[in-house]
Design a protein around this motif. Structure first.
Motif, mmCIF file in Angstrom:
data_model
loop_
_atom_site.group_PDB
_atom_site.id
_atom_site.type_symbol
_atom_site.label_atom_id
_atom_site.label_comp_id
_atom_site.label_asym_id
_atom_site.label_seq_id
_atom_site.Cartn_x
_atom_site.Cartn_y
_atom_site.Cartn_z
ATOM 1 N N ILE A 231 0.712 -1.154 -0.189
ATOM 2 C CA ILE A 231 -0.080 -0.018 -0.065
ATOM 3 C C ILE A 231 0.979 1.067 -0.112
ATOM 4 O O ILE A 231 1.842 1.363 0.947
ATOM 5 C CB ILE A 231 -0.878 -0.017 1.188
ATOM 6 C CG1 ILE A 231 -1.940 -1.324 1.272
ATOM 7 C CG2 ILE A 231 -1.863 1.279 1.069
ATOM 8 C CD1 ILE A 231 -2.725 -1.582 2.365
ATOM 9 N N ALA A 232 0.719 2.011 -0.979
ATOM 10 C CA ALA A 232 1.480 3.254 -1.155
ATOM 11 C C ALA A 232 0.818 4.594 -1.090
ATOM 12 O O ALA A 232 -0.396 4.664 -1.560
ATOM 13 C CB ALA A 232 2.425 3.130 -2.278
ATOM 14 N N ASP B 22 -2.551 5.199 -3.355
ATOM 15 C CA ASP B 22 -3.468 6.286 -3.270
ATOM 16 C C ASP B 22 -4.117 6.790 -4.505
ATOM 17 O O ASP B 22 -3.469 6.990 -5.580
ATOM 18 C CB ASP B 22 -2.979 7.577 -2.669
ATOM 19 C CG ASP B 22 -3.743 8.683 -2.025
ATOM 20 O OD1 ASP B 22 -4.708 8.894 -2.795
ATOM 21 O OD2 ASP B 22 -3.768 9.208 -0.923
ATOM 22 N N CYS C 65 8.286 12.620 3.310
ATOM 23 C CA CYS C 65 8.042 11.994 4.576
ATOM 24 C C CYS C 65 9.375 12.197 5.277
ATOM 25 O O CYS C 65 9.671 12.393 6.442
ATOM 26 C CB CYS C 65 8.105 10.508 4.602
ATOM 27 S SG CYS C 65 8.985 9.768 3.220
ATOM 28 N N LYS D 228 -1.747 -1.669 -3.812
ATOM 29 C CA LYS D 228 -2.839 -0.340 -3.836
ATOM 30 C C LYS D 228 -2.037 0.760 -3.682
ATOM 31 O O LYS D 228 -1.494 1.158 -2.679
ATOM 32 C CB LYS D 228 -3.557 -0.596 -2.792
ATOM 33 C CG LYS D 228 -5.036 0.277 -2.532
ATOM 34 C CD LYS D 228 -5.448 0.743 -1.198
ATOM 35 C CE LYS D 228 -6.262 1.810 -1.134
ATOM 36 N NZ LYS D 228 -6.041 3.065 -1.844
ATOM 37 N N GLU E 210 6.577 2.117 6.676
ATOM 38 C CA GLU E 210 7.290 3.390 6.479
ATOM 39 C C GLU E 210 6.277 4.627 6.970
ATOM 40 O O GLU E 210 5.387 4.584 5.929
ATOM 41 C CB GLU E 210 7.807 3.522 5.077
ATOM 42 C CG GLU E 210 8.791 2.271 4.730
ATOM 43 C CD GLU E 210 10.035 2.981 4.188
ATOM 44 O OE1 GLU E 210 10.561 3.933 4.598
ATOM 45 O OE2 GLU E 210 10.620 2.436 3.117
ATOM 46 N N ASP E 211 6.177 4.991 7.923
ATOM 47 C CA ASP E 211 4.991 5.885 8.223
ATOM 48 C C ASP E 211 5.621 7.555 8.351
ATOM 49 O O ASP E 211 6.536 7.773 8.018
ATOM 50 C CB ASP E 211 4.525 5.261 9.534
ATOM 51 C CG ASP E 211 5.279 5.232 10.622
ATOM 52 O OD1 ASP E 211 6.224 5.455 10.592
ATOM 53 O OD2 ASP E 211 4.609 5.177 11.807
ATOM 54 N N GLU F 266 3.591 16.206 12.792
ATOM 55 C CA GLU F 266 3.606 16.520 11.457
ATOM 56 C C GLU F 266 2.661 17.264 10.844
ATOM 57 O O GLU F 266 1.563 16.897 10.755
ATOM 58 C CB GLU F 266 4.073 15.171 10.663
ATOM 59 C CG GLU F 266 4.409 15.138 9.545
ATOM 60 C CD GLU F 266 4.294 13.829 8.622
ATOM 61 O OE1 GLU F 266 3.281 13.217 8.891
ATOM 62 O OE2 GLU F 266 5.085 13.595 7.589
ATOM 63 N N ASN G 114 2.730 10.953 -2.300
ATOM 64 C CA ASN G 114 3.593 11.898 -2.325
ATOM 65 C C ASN G 114 4.838 11.558 -3.552
ATOM 66 O O ASN G 114 5.536 12.346 -4.027
ATOM 67 C CB ASN G 114 4.311 12.272 -1.141
ATOM 68 C CG ASN G 114 4.771 11.297 -0.504
ATOM 69 O OD1 ASN G 114 4.555 10.095 -0.686
ATOM 70 N ND2 ASN G 114 5.777 11.534 0.603
ATOM 71 N N PHE H 39 3.418 -1.259 4.127
ATOM 72 C CA PHE H 39 2.597 -0.051 3.976
ATOM 73 C C PHE H 39 3.193 1.077 4.173
ATOM 74 O O PHE H 39 4.279 1.461 5.152
ATOM 75 C CB PHE H 39 1.479 0.121 5.565
ATOM 76 C CG PHE H 39 0.596 1.284 5.480
ATOM 77 C CD1 PHE H 39 -0.285 1.471 4.748
ATOM 78 C CD2 PHE H 39 1.187 2.379 6.597
ATOM 79 C CE1 PHE H 39 -0.814 2.667 4.719
ATOM 80 C CE2 PHE H 39 0.738 3.386 6.559
ATOM 81 C CZ PHE H 39 -0.652 3.724 5.626
ATOM 82 N N THR H 40 2.989 2.325 3.254
ATOM 83 C CA THR H 40 3.750 3.738 3.458
ATOM 84 C C THR H 40 2.801 4.452 3.678
ATOM 85 O O THR H 40 2.019 4.563 2.643
ATOM 86 C CB THR H 40 4.547 3.821 2.177
ATOM 87 O OG1 THR H 40 5.590 2.602 1.861
ATOM 88 C CG2 THR H 40 5.666 5.193 2.507
ATOM 89 N N GLY H 41 2.800 5.234 4.621
ATOM 90 C CA GLY H 41 1.653 6.417 4.721
ATOM 91 C C GLY H 41 1.747 6.767 6.133
ATOM 92 O O GLY H 41 2.759 7.033 6.577
ATOM 93 N N SER H 42 0.476 7.201 6.487
ATOM 94 C CA SER H 42 0.436 8.070 7.843
ATOM 95 C C SER H 42 0.488 6.989 8.881
ATOM 96 O O SER H 42 0.091 5.714 8.792
ATOM 97 C CB SER H 42 -1.034 8.758 7.840
ATOM 98 O OG SER H 42 -2.106 7.781 7.826
ATOM 99 N N GLU I 139 -9.398 -2.700 3.271
ATOM 100 C CA GLU I 139 -9.546 -3.453 4.586
ATOM 101 C C GLU I 139 -10.031 -4.881 4.809
ATOM 102 O O GLU I 139 -9.607 -5.798 4.974
ATOM 103 C CB GLU I 139 -10.007 -2.494 5.603
ATOM 104 C CG GLU I 139 -8.966 -1.824 6.319
ATOM 105 C CD GLU I 139 -9.482 -1.017 7.505
ATOM 106 O OE1 GLU I 139 -10.555 -1.548 8.199
ATOM 107 O OE2 GLU I 139 -9.367 0.146 7.992
#
Ligand SMILES: NC(=O)c1ccc[n+]([C@@H]2O[C@H](COP(=O)([O-])OP(=O)(O)OC[C@H]3O[C@@H](n4cnc5c(N)ncnc54)[C@H](O)[C@@H]3O)[C@@H](O)[C@H]2O)c1
Length: 539
Positions: A190-191, A219, A323, A217, A288-289, A425, A194, A267-270, A254
């Protein structure tokens, strides 16, 4: 802007003598607009497929409804689930199964790199990326070049070198242990928005090289770029069945996660979503958050123009939506006395919307940005250094943010007492600046200790003792040191990822791919029973 794009397209056609839209492309990013919109497709079971319903994505520069993105849900998710369930845990290949697929992926990577060197393909990918995530020409080109160099790195025999095994001699004749890097098999990736091409490409191909079969998946605001890139990859020989690409909302993803047997989810995101997925999957995540990235300017002031330029880049390039962006800067009083802030202020003032050196903020609107700025300015001793106002004279839609590069000074002791507000942030062109004296370095370090995210950091100094003191007492996964130290920079040639969290993921390098996309397996061979063996005493 559109007229400029068309003019540029014609110029390139004239210069290179061929169409600027590659043969595999289905979207023309140069003419993409409300009158020439594009409808994306899912890639599932090796076929490009339409969906029943779509969401509309608007042009971040002018609000034009320019993309229709599948809103995959309901029964439509079943095919993604069943495809993932078919994948064996031992992967599509591993060091002792289908090893020819390491060569296949070496060839694919080589071919993709070759294609990405062609000006019309590089320009196409830059334009597609810039249309959905507006950033300057230099920033977008940097993203494409890093991606290409990653493919160069994993061309030829490098996939099998990457997954090399080792042997250790056993206790007796015929025994030997072999350590393998084993794929997980069915996985999800999941990416975020940015880096529409760099993050998904580096993670996806690391994942595939290692033998996994992913559901991808991205954004939906930016998934156009990977939708097009996968068409390039298929054209370069990637089996279309090796990956499913889904465009969907969070609920559908989900549901897929809950109903599937993914062995790992990268997962990369918030951080909020990272924590949610972590609980949902009982920890089967590689994360990677958020980055609340710090920079410390040491006592030894030098090269002030260079350091100021780097600070401006770190805080405001890509409108602060990296990030790794500089979120807080602790300047030794010597830098403040040398007029350092004024230097950054005048550099930041050069940024303009017309060349996208400042641009739309895709996850924070102006009200949210203003609320955050106001809450910090209300703290004791806080003051606005520069910026603090919305951009004017533009057509960026109000669902997105549009703010001047902004810096707020907050005294050290105020940060200590209001840590959670100050060290939050804001994913936009915004930074906190503070000042410390020689005897306050440990207070600065106490702030760094309290931070939740440990992604990038910079220690700007050439004083080795100072660097070692800070580096040895902190944990950030990517720490730049020296007078050229920066916080931003996620190239293909060094590890990028957080440190200090067992769920932490890396991206792009051999170590990152092995850490995220493989786990260790040991097969112990034991084949030789001595001729004179007798049943021993009971033990
Ligand atoms: N550490 C890194 O390498 C890195 C890189 C880029 C961005 N980031 C971070 O990402 C954040 C910005 O991105 P964002 O706010 O758009 O992130 P986000 O968490 O809202 O979204 C990231 C991705 O997760 C998907 N998603 C959201 N909710 C989901 C759910 N419940 N289940 C499954 N998928 C879901 C989104 O559709 C998107 O594809 C910032 O905090 C930034 O620091 C981190």
């Amino acid at each position: 802007m559109l007229t400029q794009a068309i003019a540029r397209n014609l110029l390139l056609k004239h210069k290179y003598g061929f169409s600027t839209i590659p043969k595999w492309a289905t979207c023309d990013p140069y003419t993409l607009s409300e009158s020439k919109p594009y409808t994306l497709q899912n890639l599932v079971s090796g076929k490009w497929k339409d969906a029943k319903e779509y969401t509309t994505v608007v042009d971040p520069m002018n609000g034009d409804k320019f993309l229709r993105v599948p809103d995959t849900k309901g029964d439509e998710i079943n095919e993604f689930i069943s495809n993932a369930k078919k994948v064996p845990k031992s992967g599509l290949h591993n060091p002792i199964k289908n090893p020819e697929r390491y060569q296949l992926y070496g060839n694919i990577c080589g071919k993709i790199a070759e294609e990405m060197k062609k000006p019309e393909i590089e320009n196409f990918l830059c334009k597609a990326t810039q249309r959905v995530m507006p950033k300057s020409d230099v920033q977008v080109k940097g993203e494409i070049v890093v991606t290409r160099r990653f493919f160069e790195n994993f061309a030829g025999d490098n996939p099998r070198f990457l997954c090399r095994s080792f042997n250790v001699a056993g206790d007796h004749q015929g025994q030997q242990s072999s350590g393998y890097r084993w794929p997980y098999g069915p996985v999800a990736l999941i990416a975020p928005f940015n880096f529409p091409i760099e993050i998904p490409c580096l993670q996806l191909f690391g994942c595939l090289i290692a033998g996994n079969r992913p559901t991808l998946k991205i954004d939906s605001k930016v998934s156009l770029v990977m939708e097009q890139f996968l068409r390039l990859a298929i054209d370069c020989g990637m089996p279309a069945e090796d990956v499913d690409l889904i465009h969907s909302g969070p609920q559908a993803m989900e549901k897929i996660i809950l109903d599937t047997n993914y062995r790992v989810i990268q997962f990369t995101g918030s951080s909020t979503v990272a924590e949610r997925l972590s609980k949902l999957t009982h920890g089967k995540v590689k994360i990677e958050d958020a980055g609340f990235d710090w920079k410390i300017l040491g006592p030894d002031v030098s090269d002030i123009d260079y350091v100021a330029w780097q600070c401006d880049q770190d805080a405001y390039a890509a409108s602060g939506q990296k990030c790794s962006a500089q979120s807080i800067m602790y300047a030794h009083e010597n830098w403040m006395k040398a007029g350092f802030v004024d230097k950054i202020k005048s550099l930041a003032a050069r940024r303009k919307l017309s060349d996208l050196t400042i641009g739309p903020v895709l996850t924070w609107d102006n009200q949210k940005i203003k609320n955050h700025i106001d809450s910090i300015l209300a703290l004791p001793g806080a003051k606005l250094l520069f910026g603090g106002k919305p951009l004017t004279n533009h057509s960026i839609p109000s669902i997105y943010g549009s703010y001047e590069p902004t810096a707020i000074f907050v005294p050290l002791e105020t940060i200590s007492k209001n840590f959670d507000i100050v060290c939050k942030e804001l994913f936009g062109p915004f930074q906190i600046v503070s000042e410390y004296k020689d005897n306050q370095l440990d207070t600065v370090l106490s702030h760094l200790e309290k931070m939740e995210n440990h992604l990038t950091a910079a220690v700007v100094s050439n004083d080795v003792k100072f660097i070692n003191y800070v580096a040895s007492n902190t944990v950030n996964g990517v720490t730049y040191t020296g007078i050229r130290a920066r916080t931003t920079g996620a190239p293909q040639n060094h590890w990028f990822g957080p440190c200090g969290d067992p769920r932490g993921a890396g991206i792009g390098t051999p170590e990152a791919i092995l850490a995220v996309w493989t786990s260790h397996r040991e097969i112990i061979t034991d084949i030789d029973i001595p001729k004179n063996w007798k049943v021993p005493q009971a033990s």
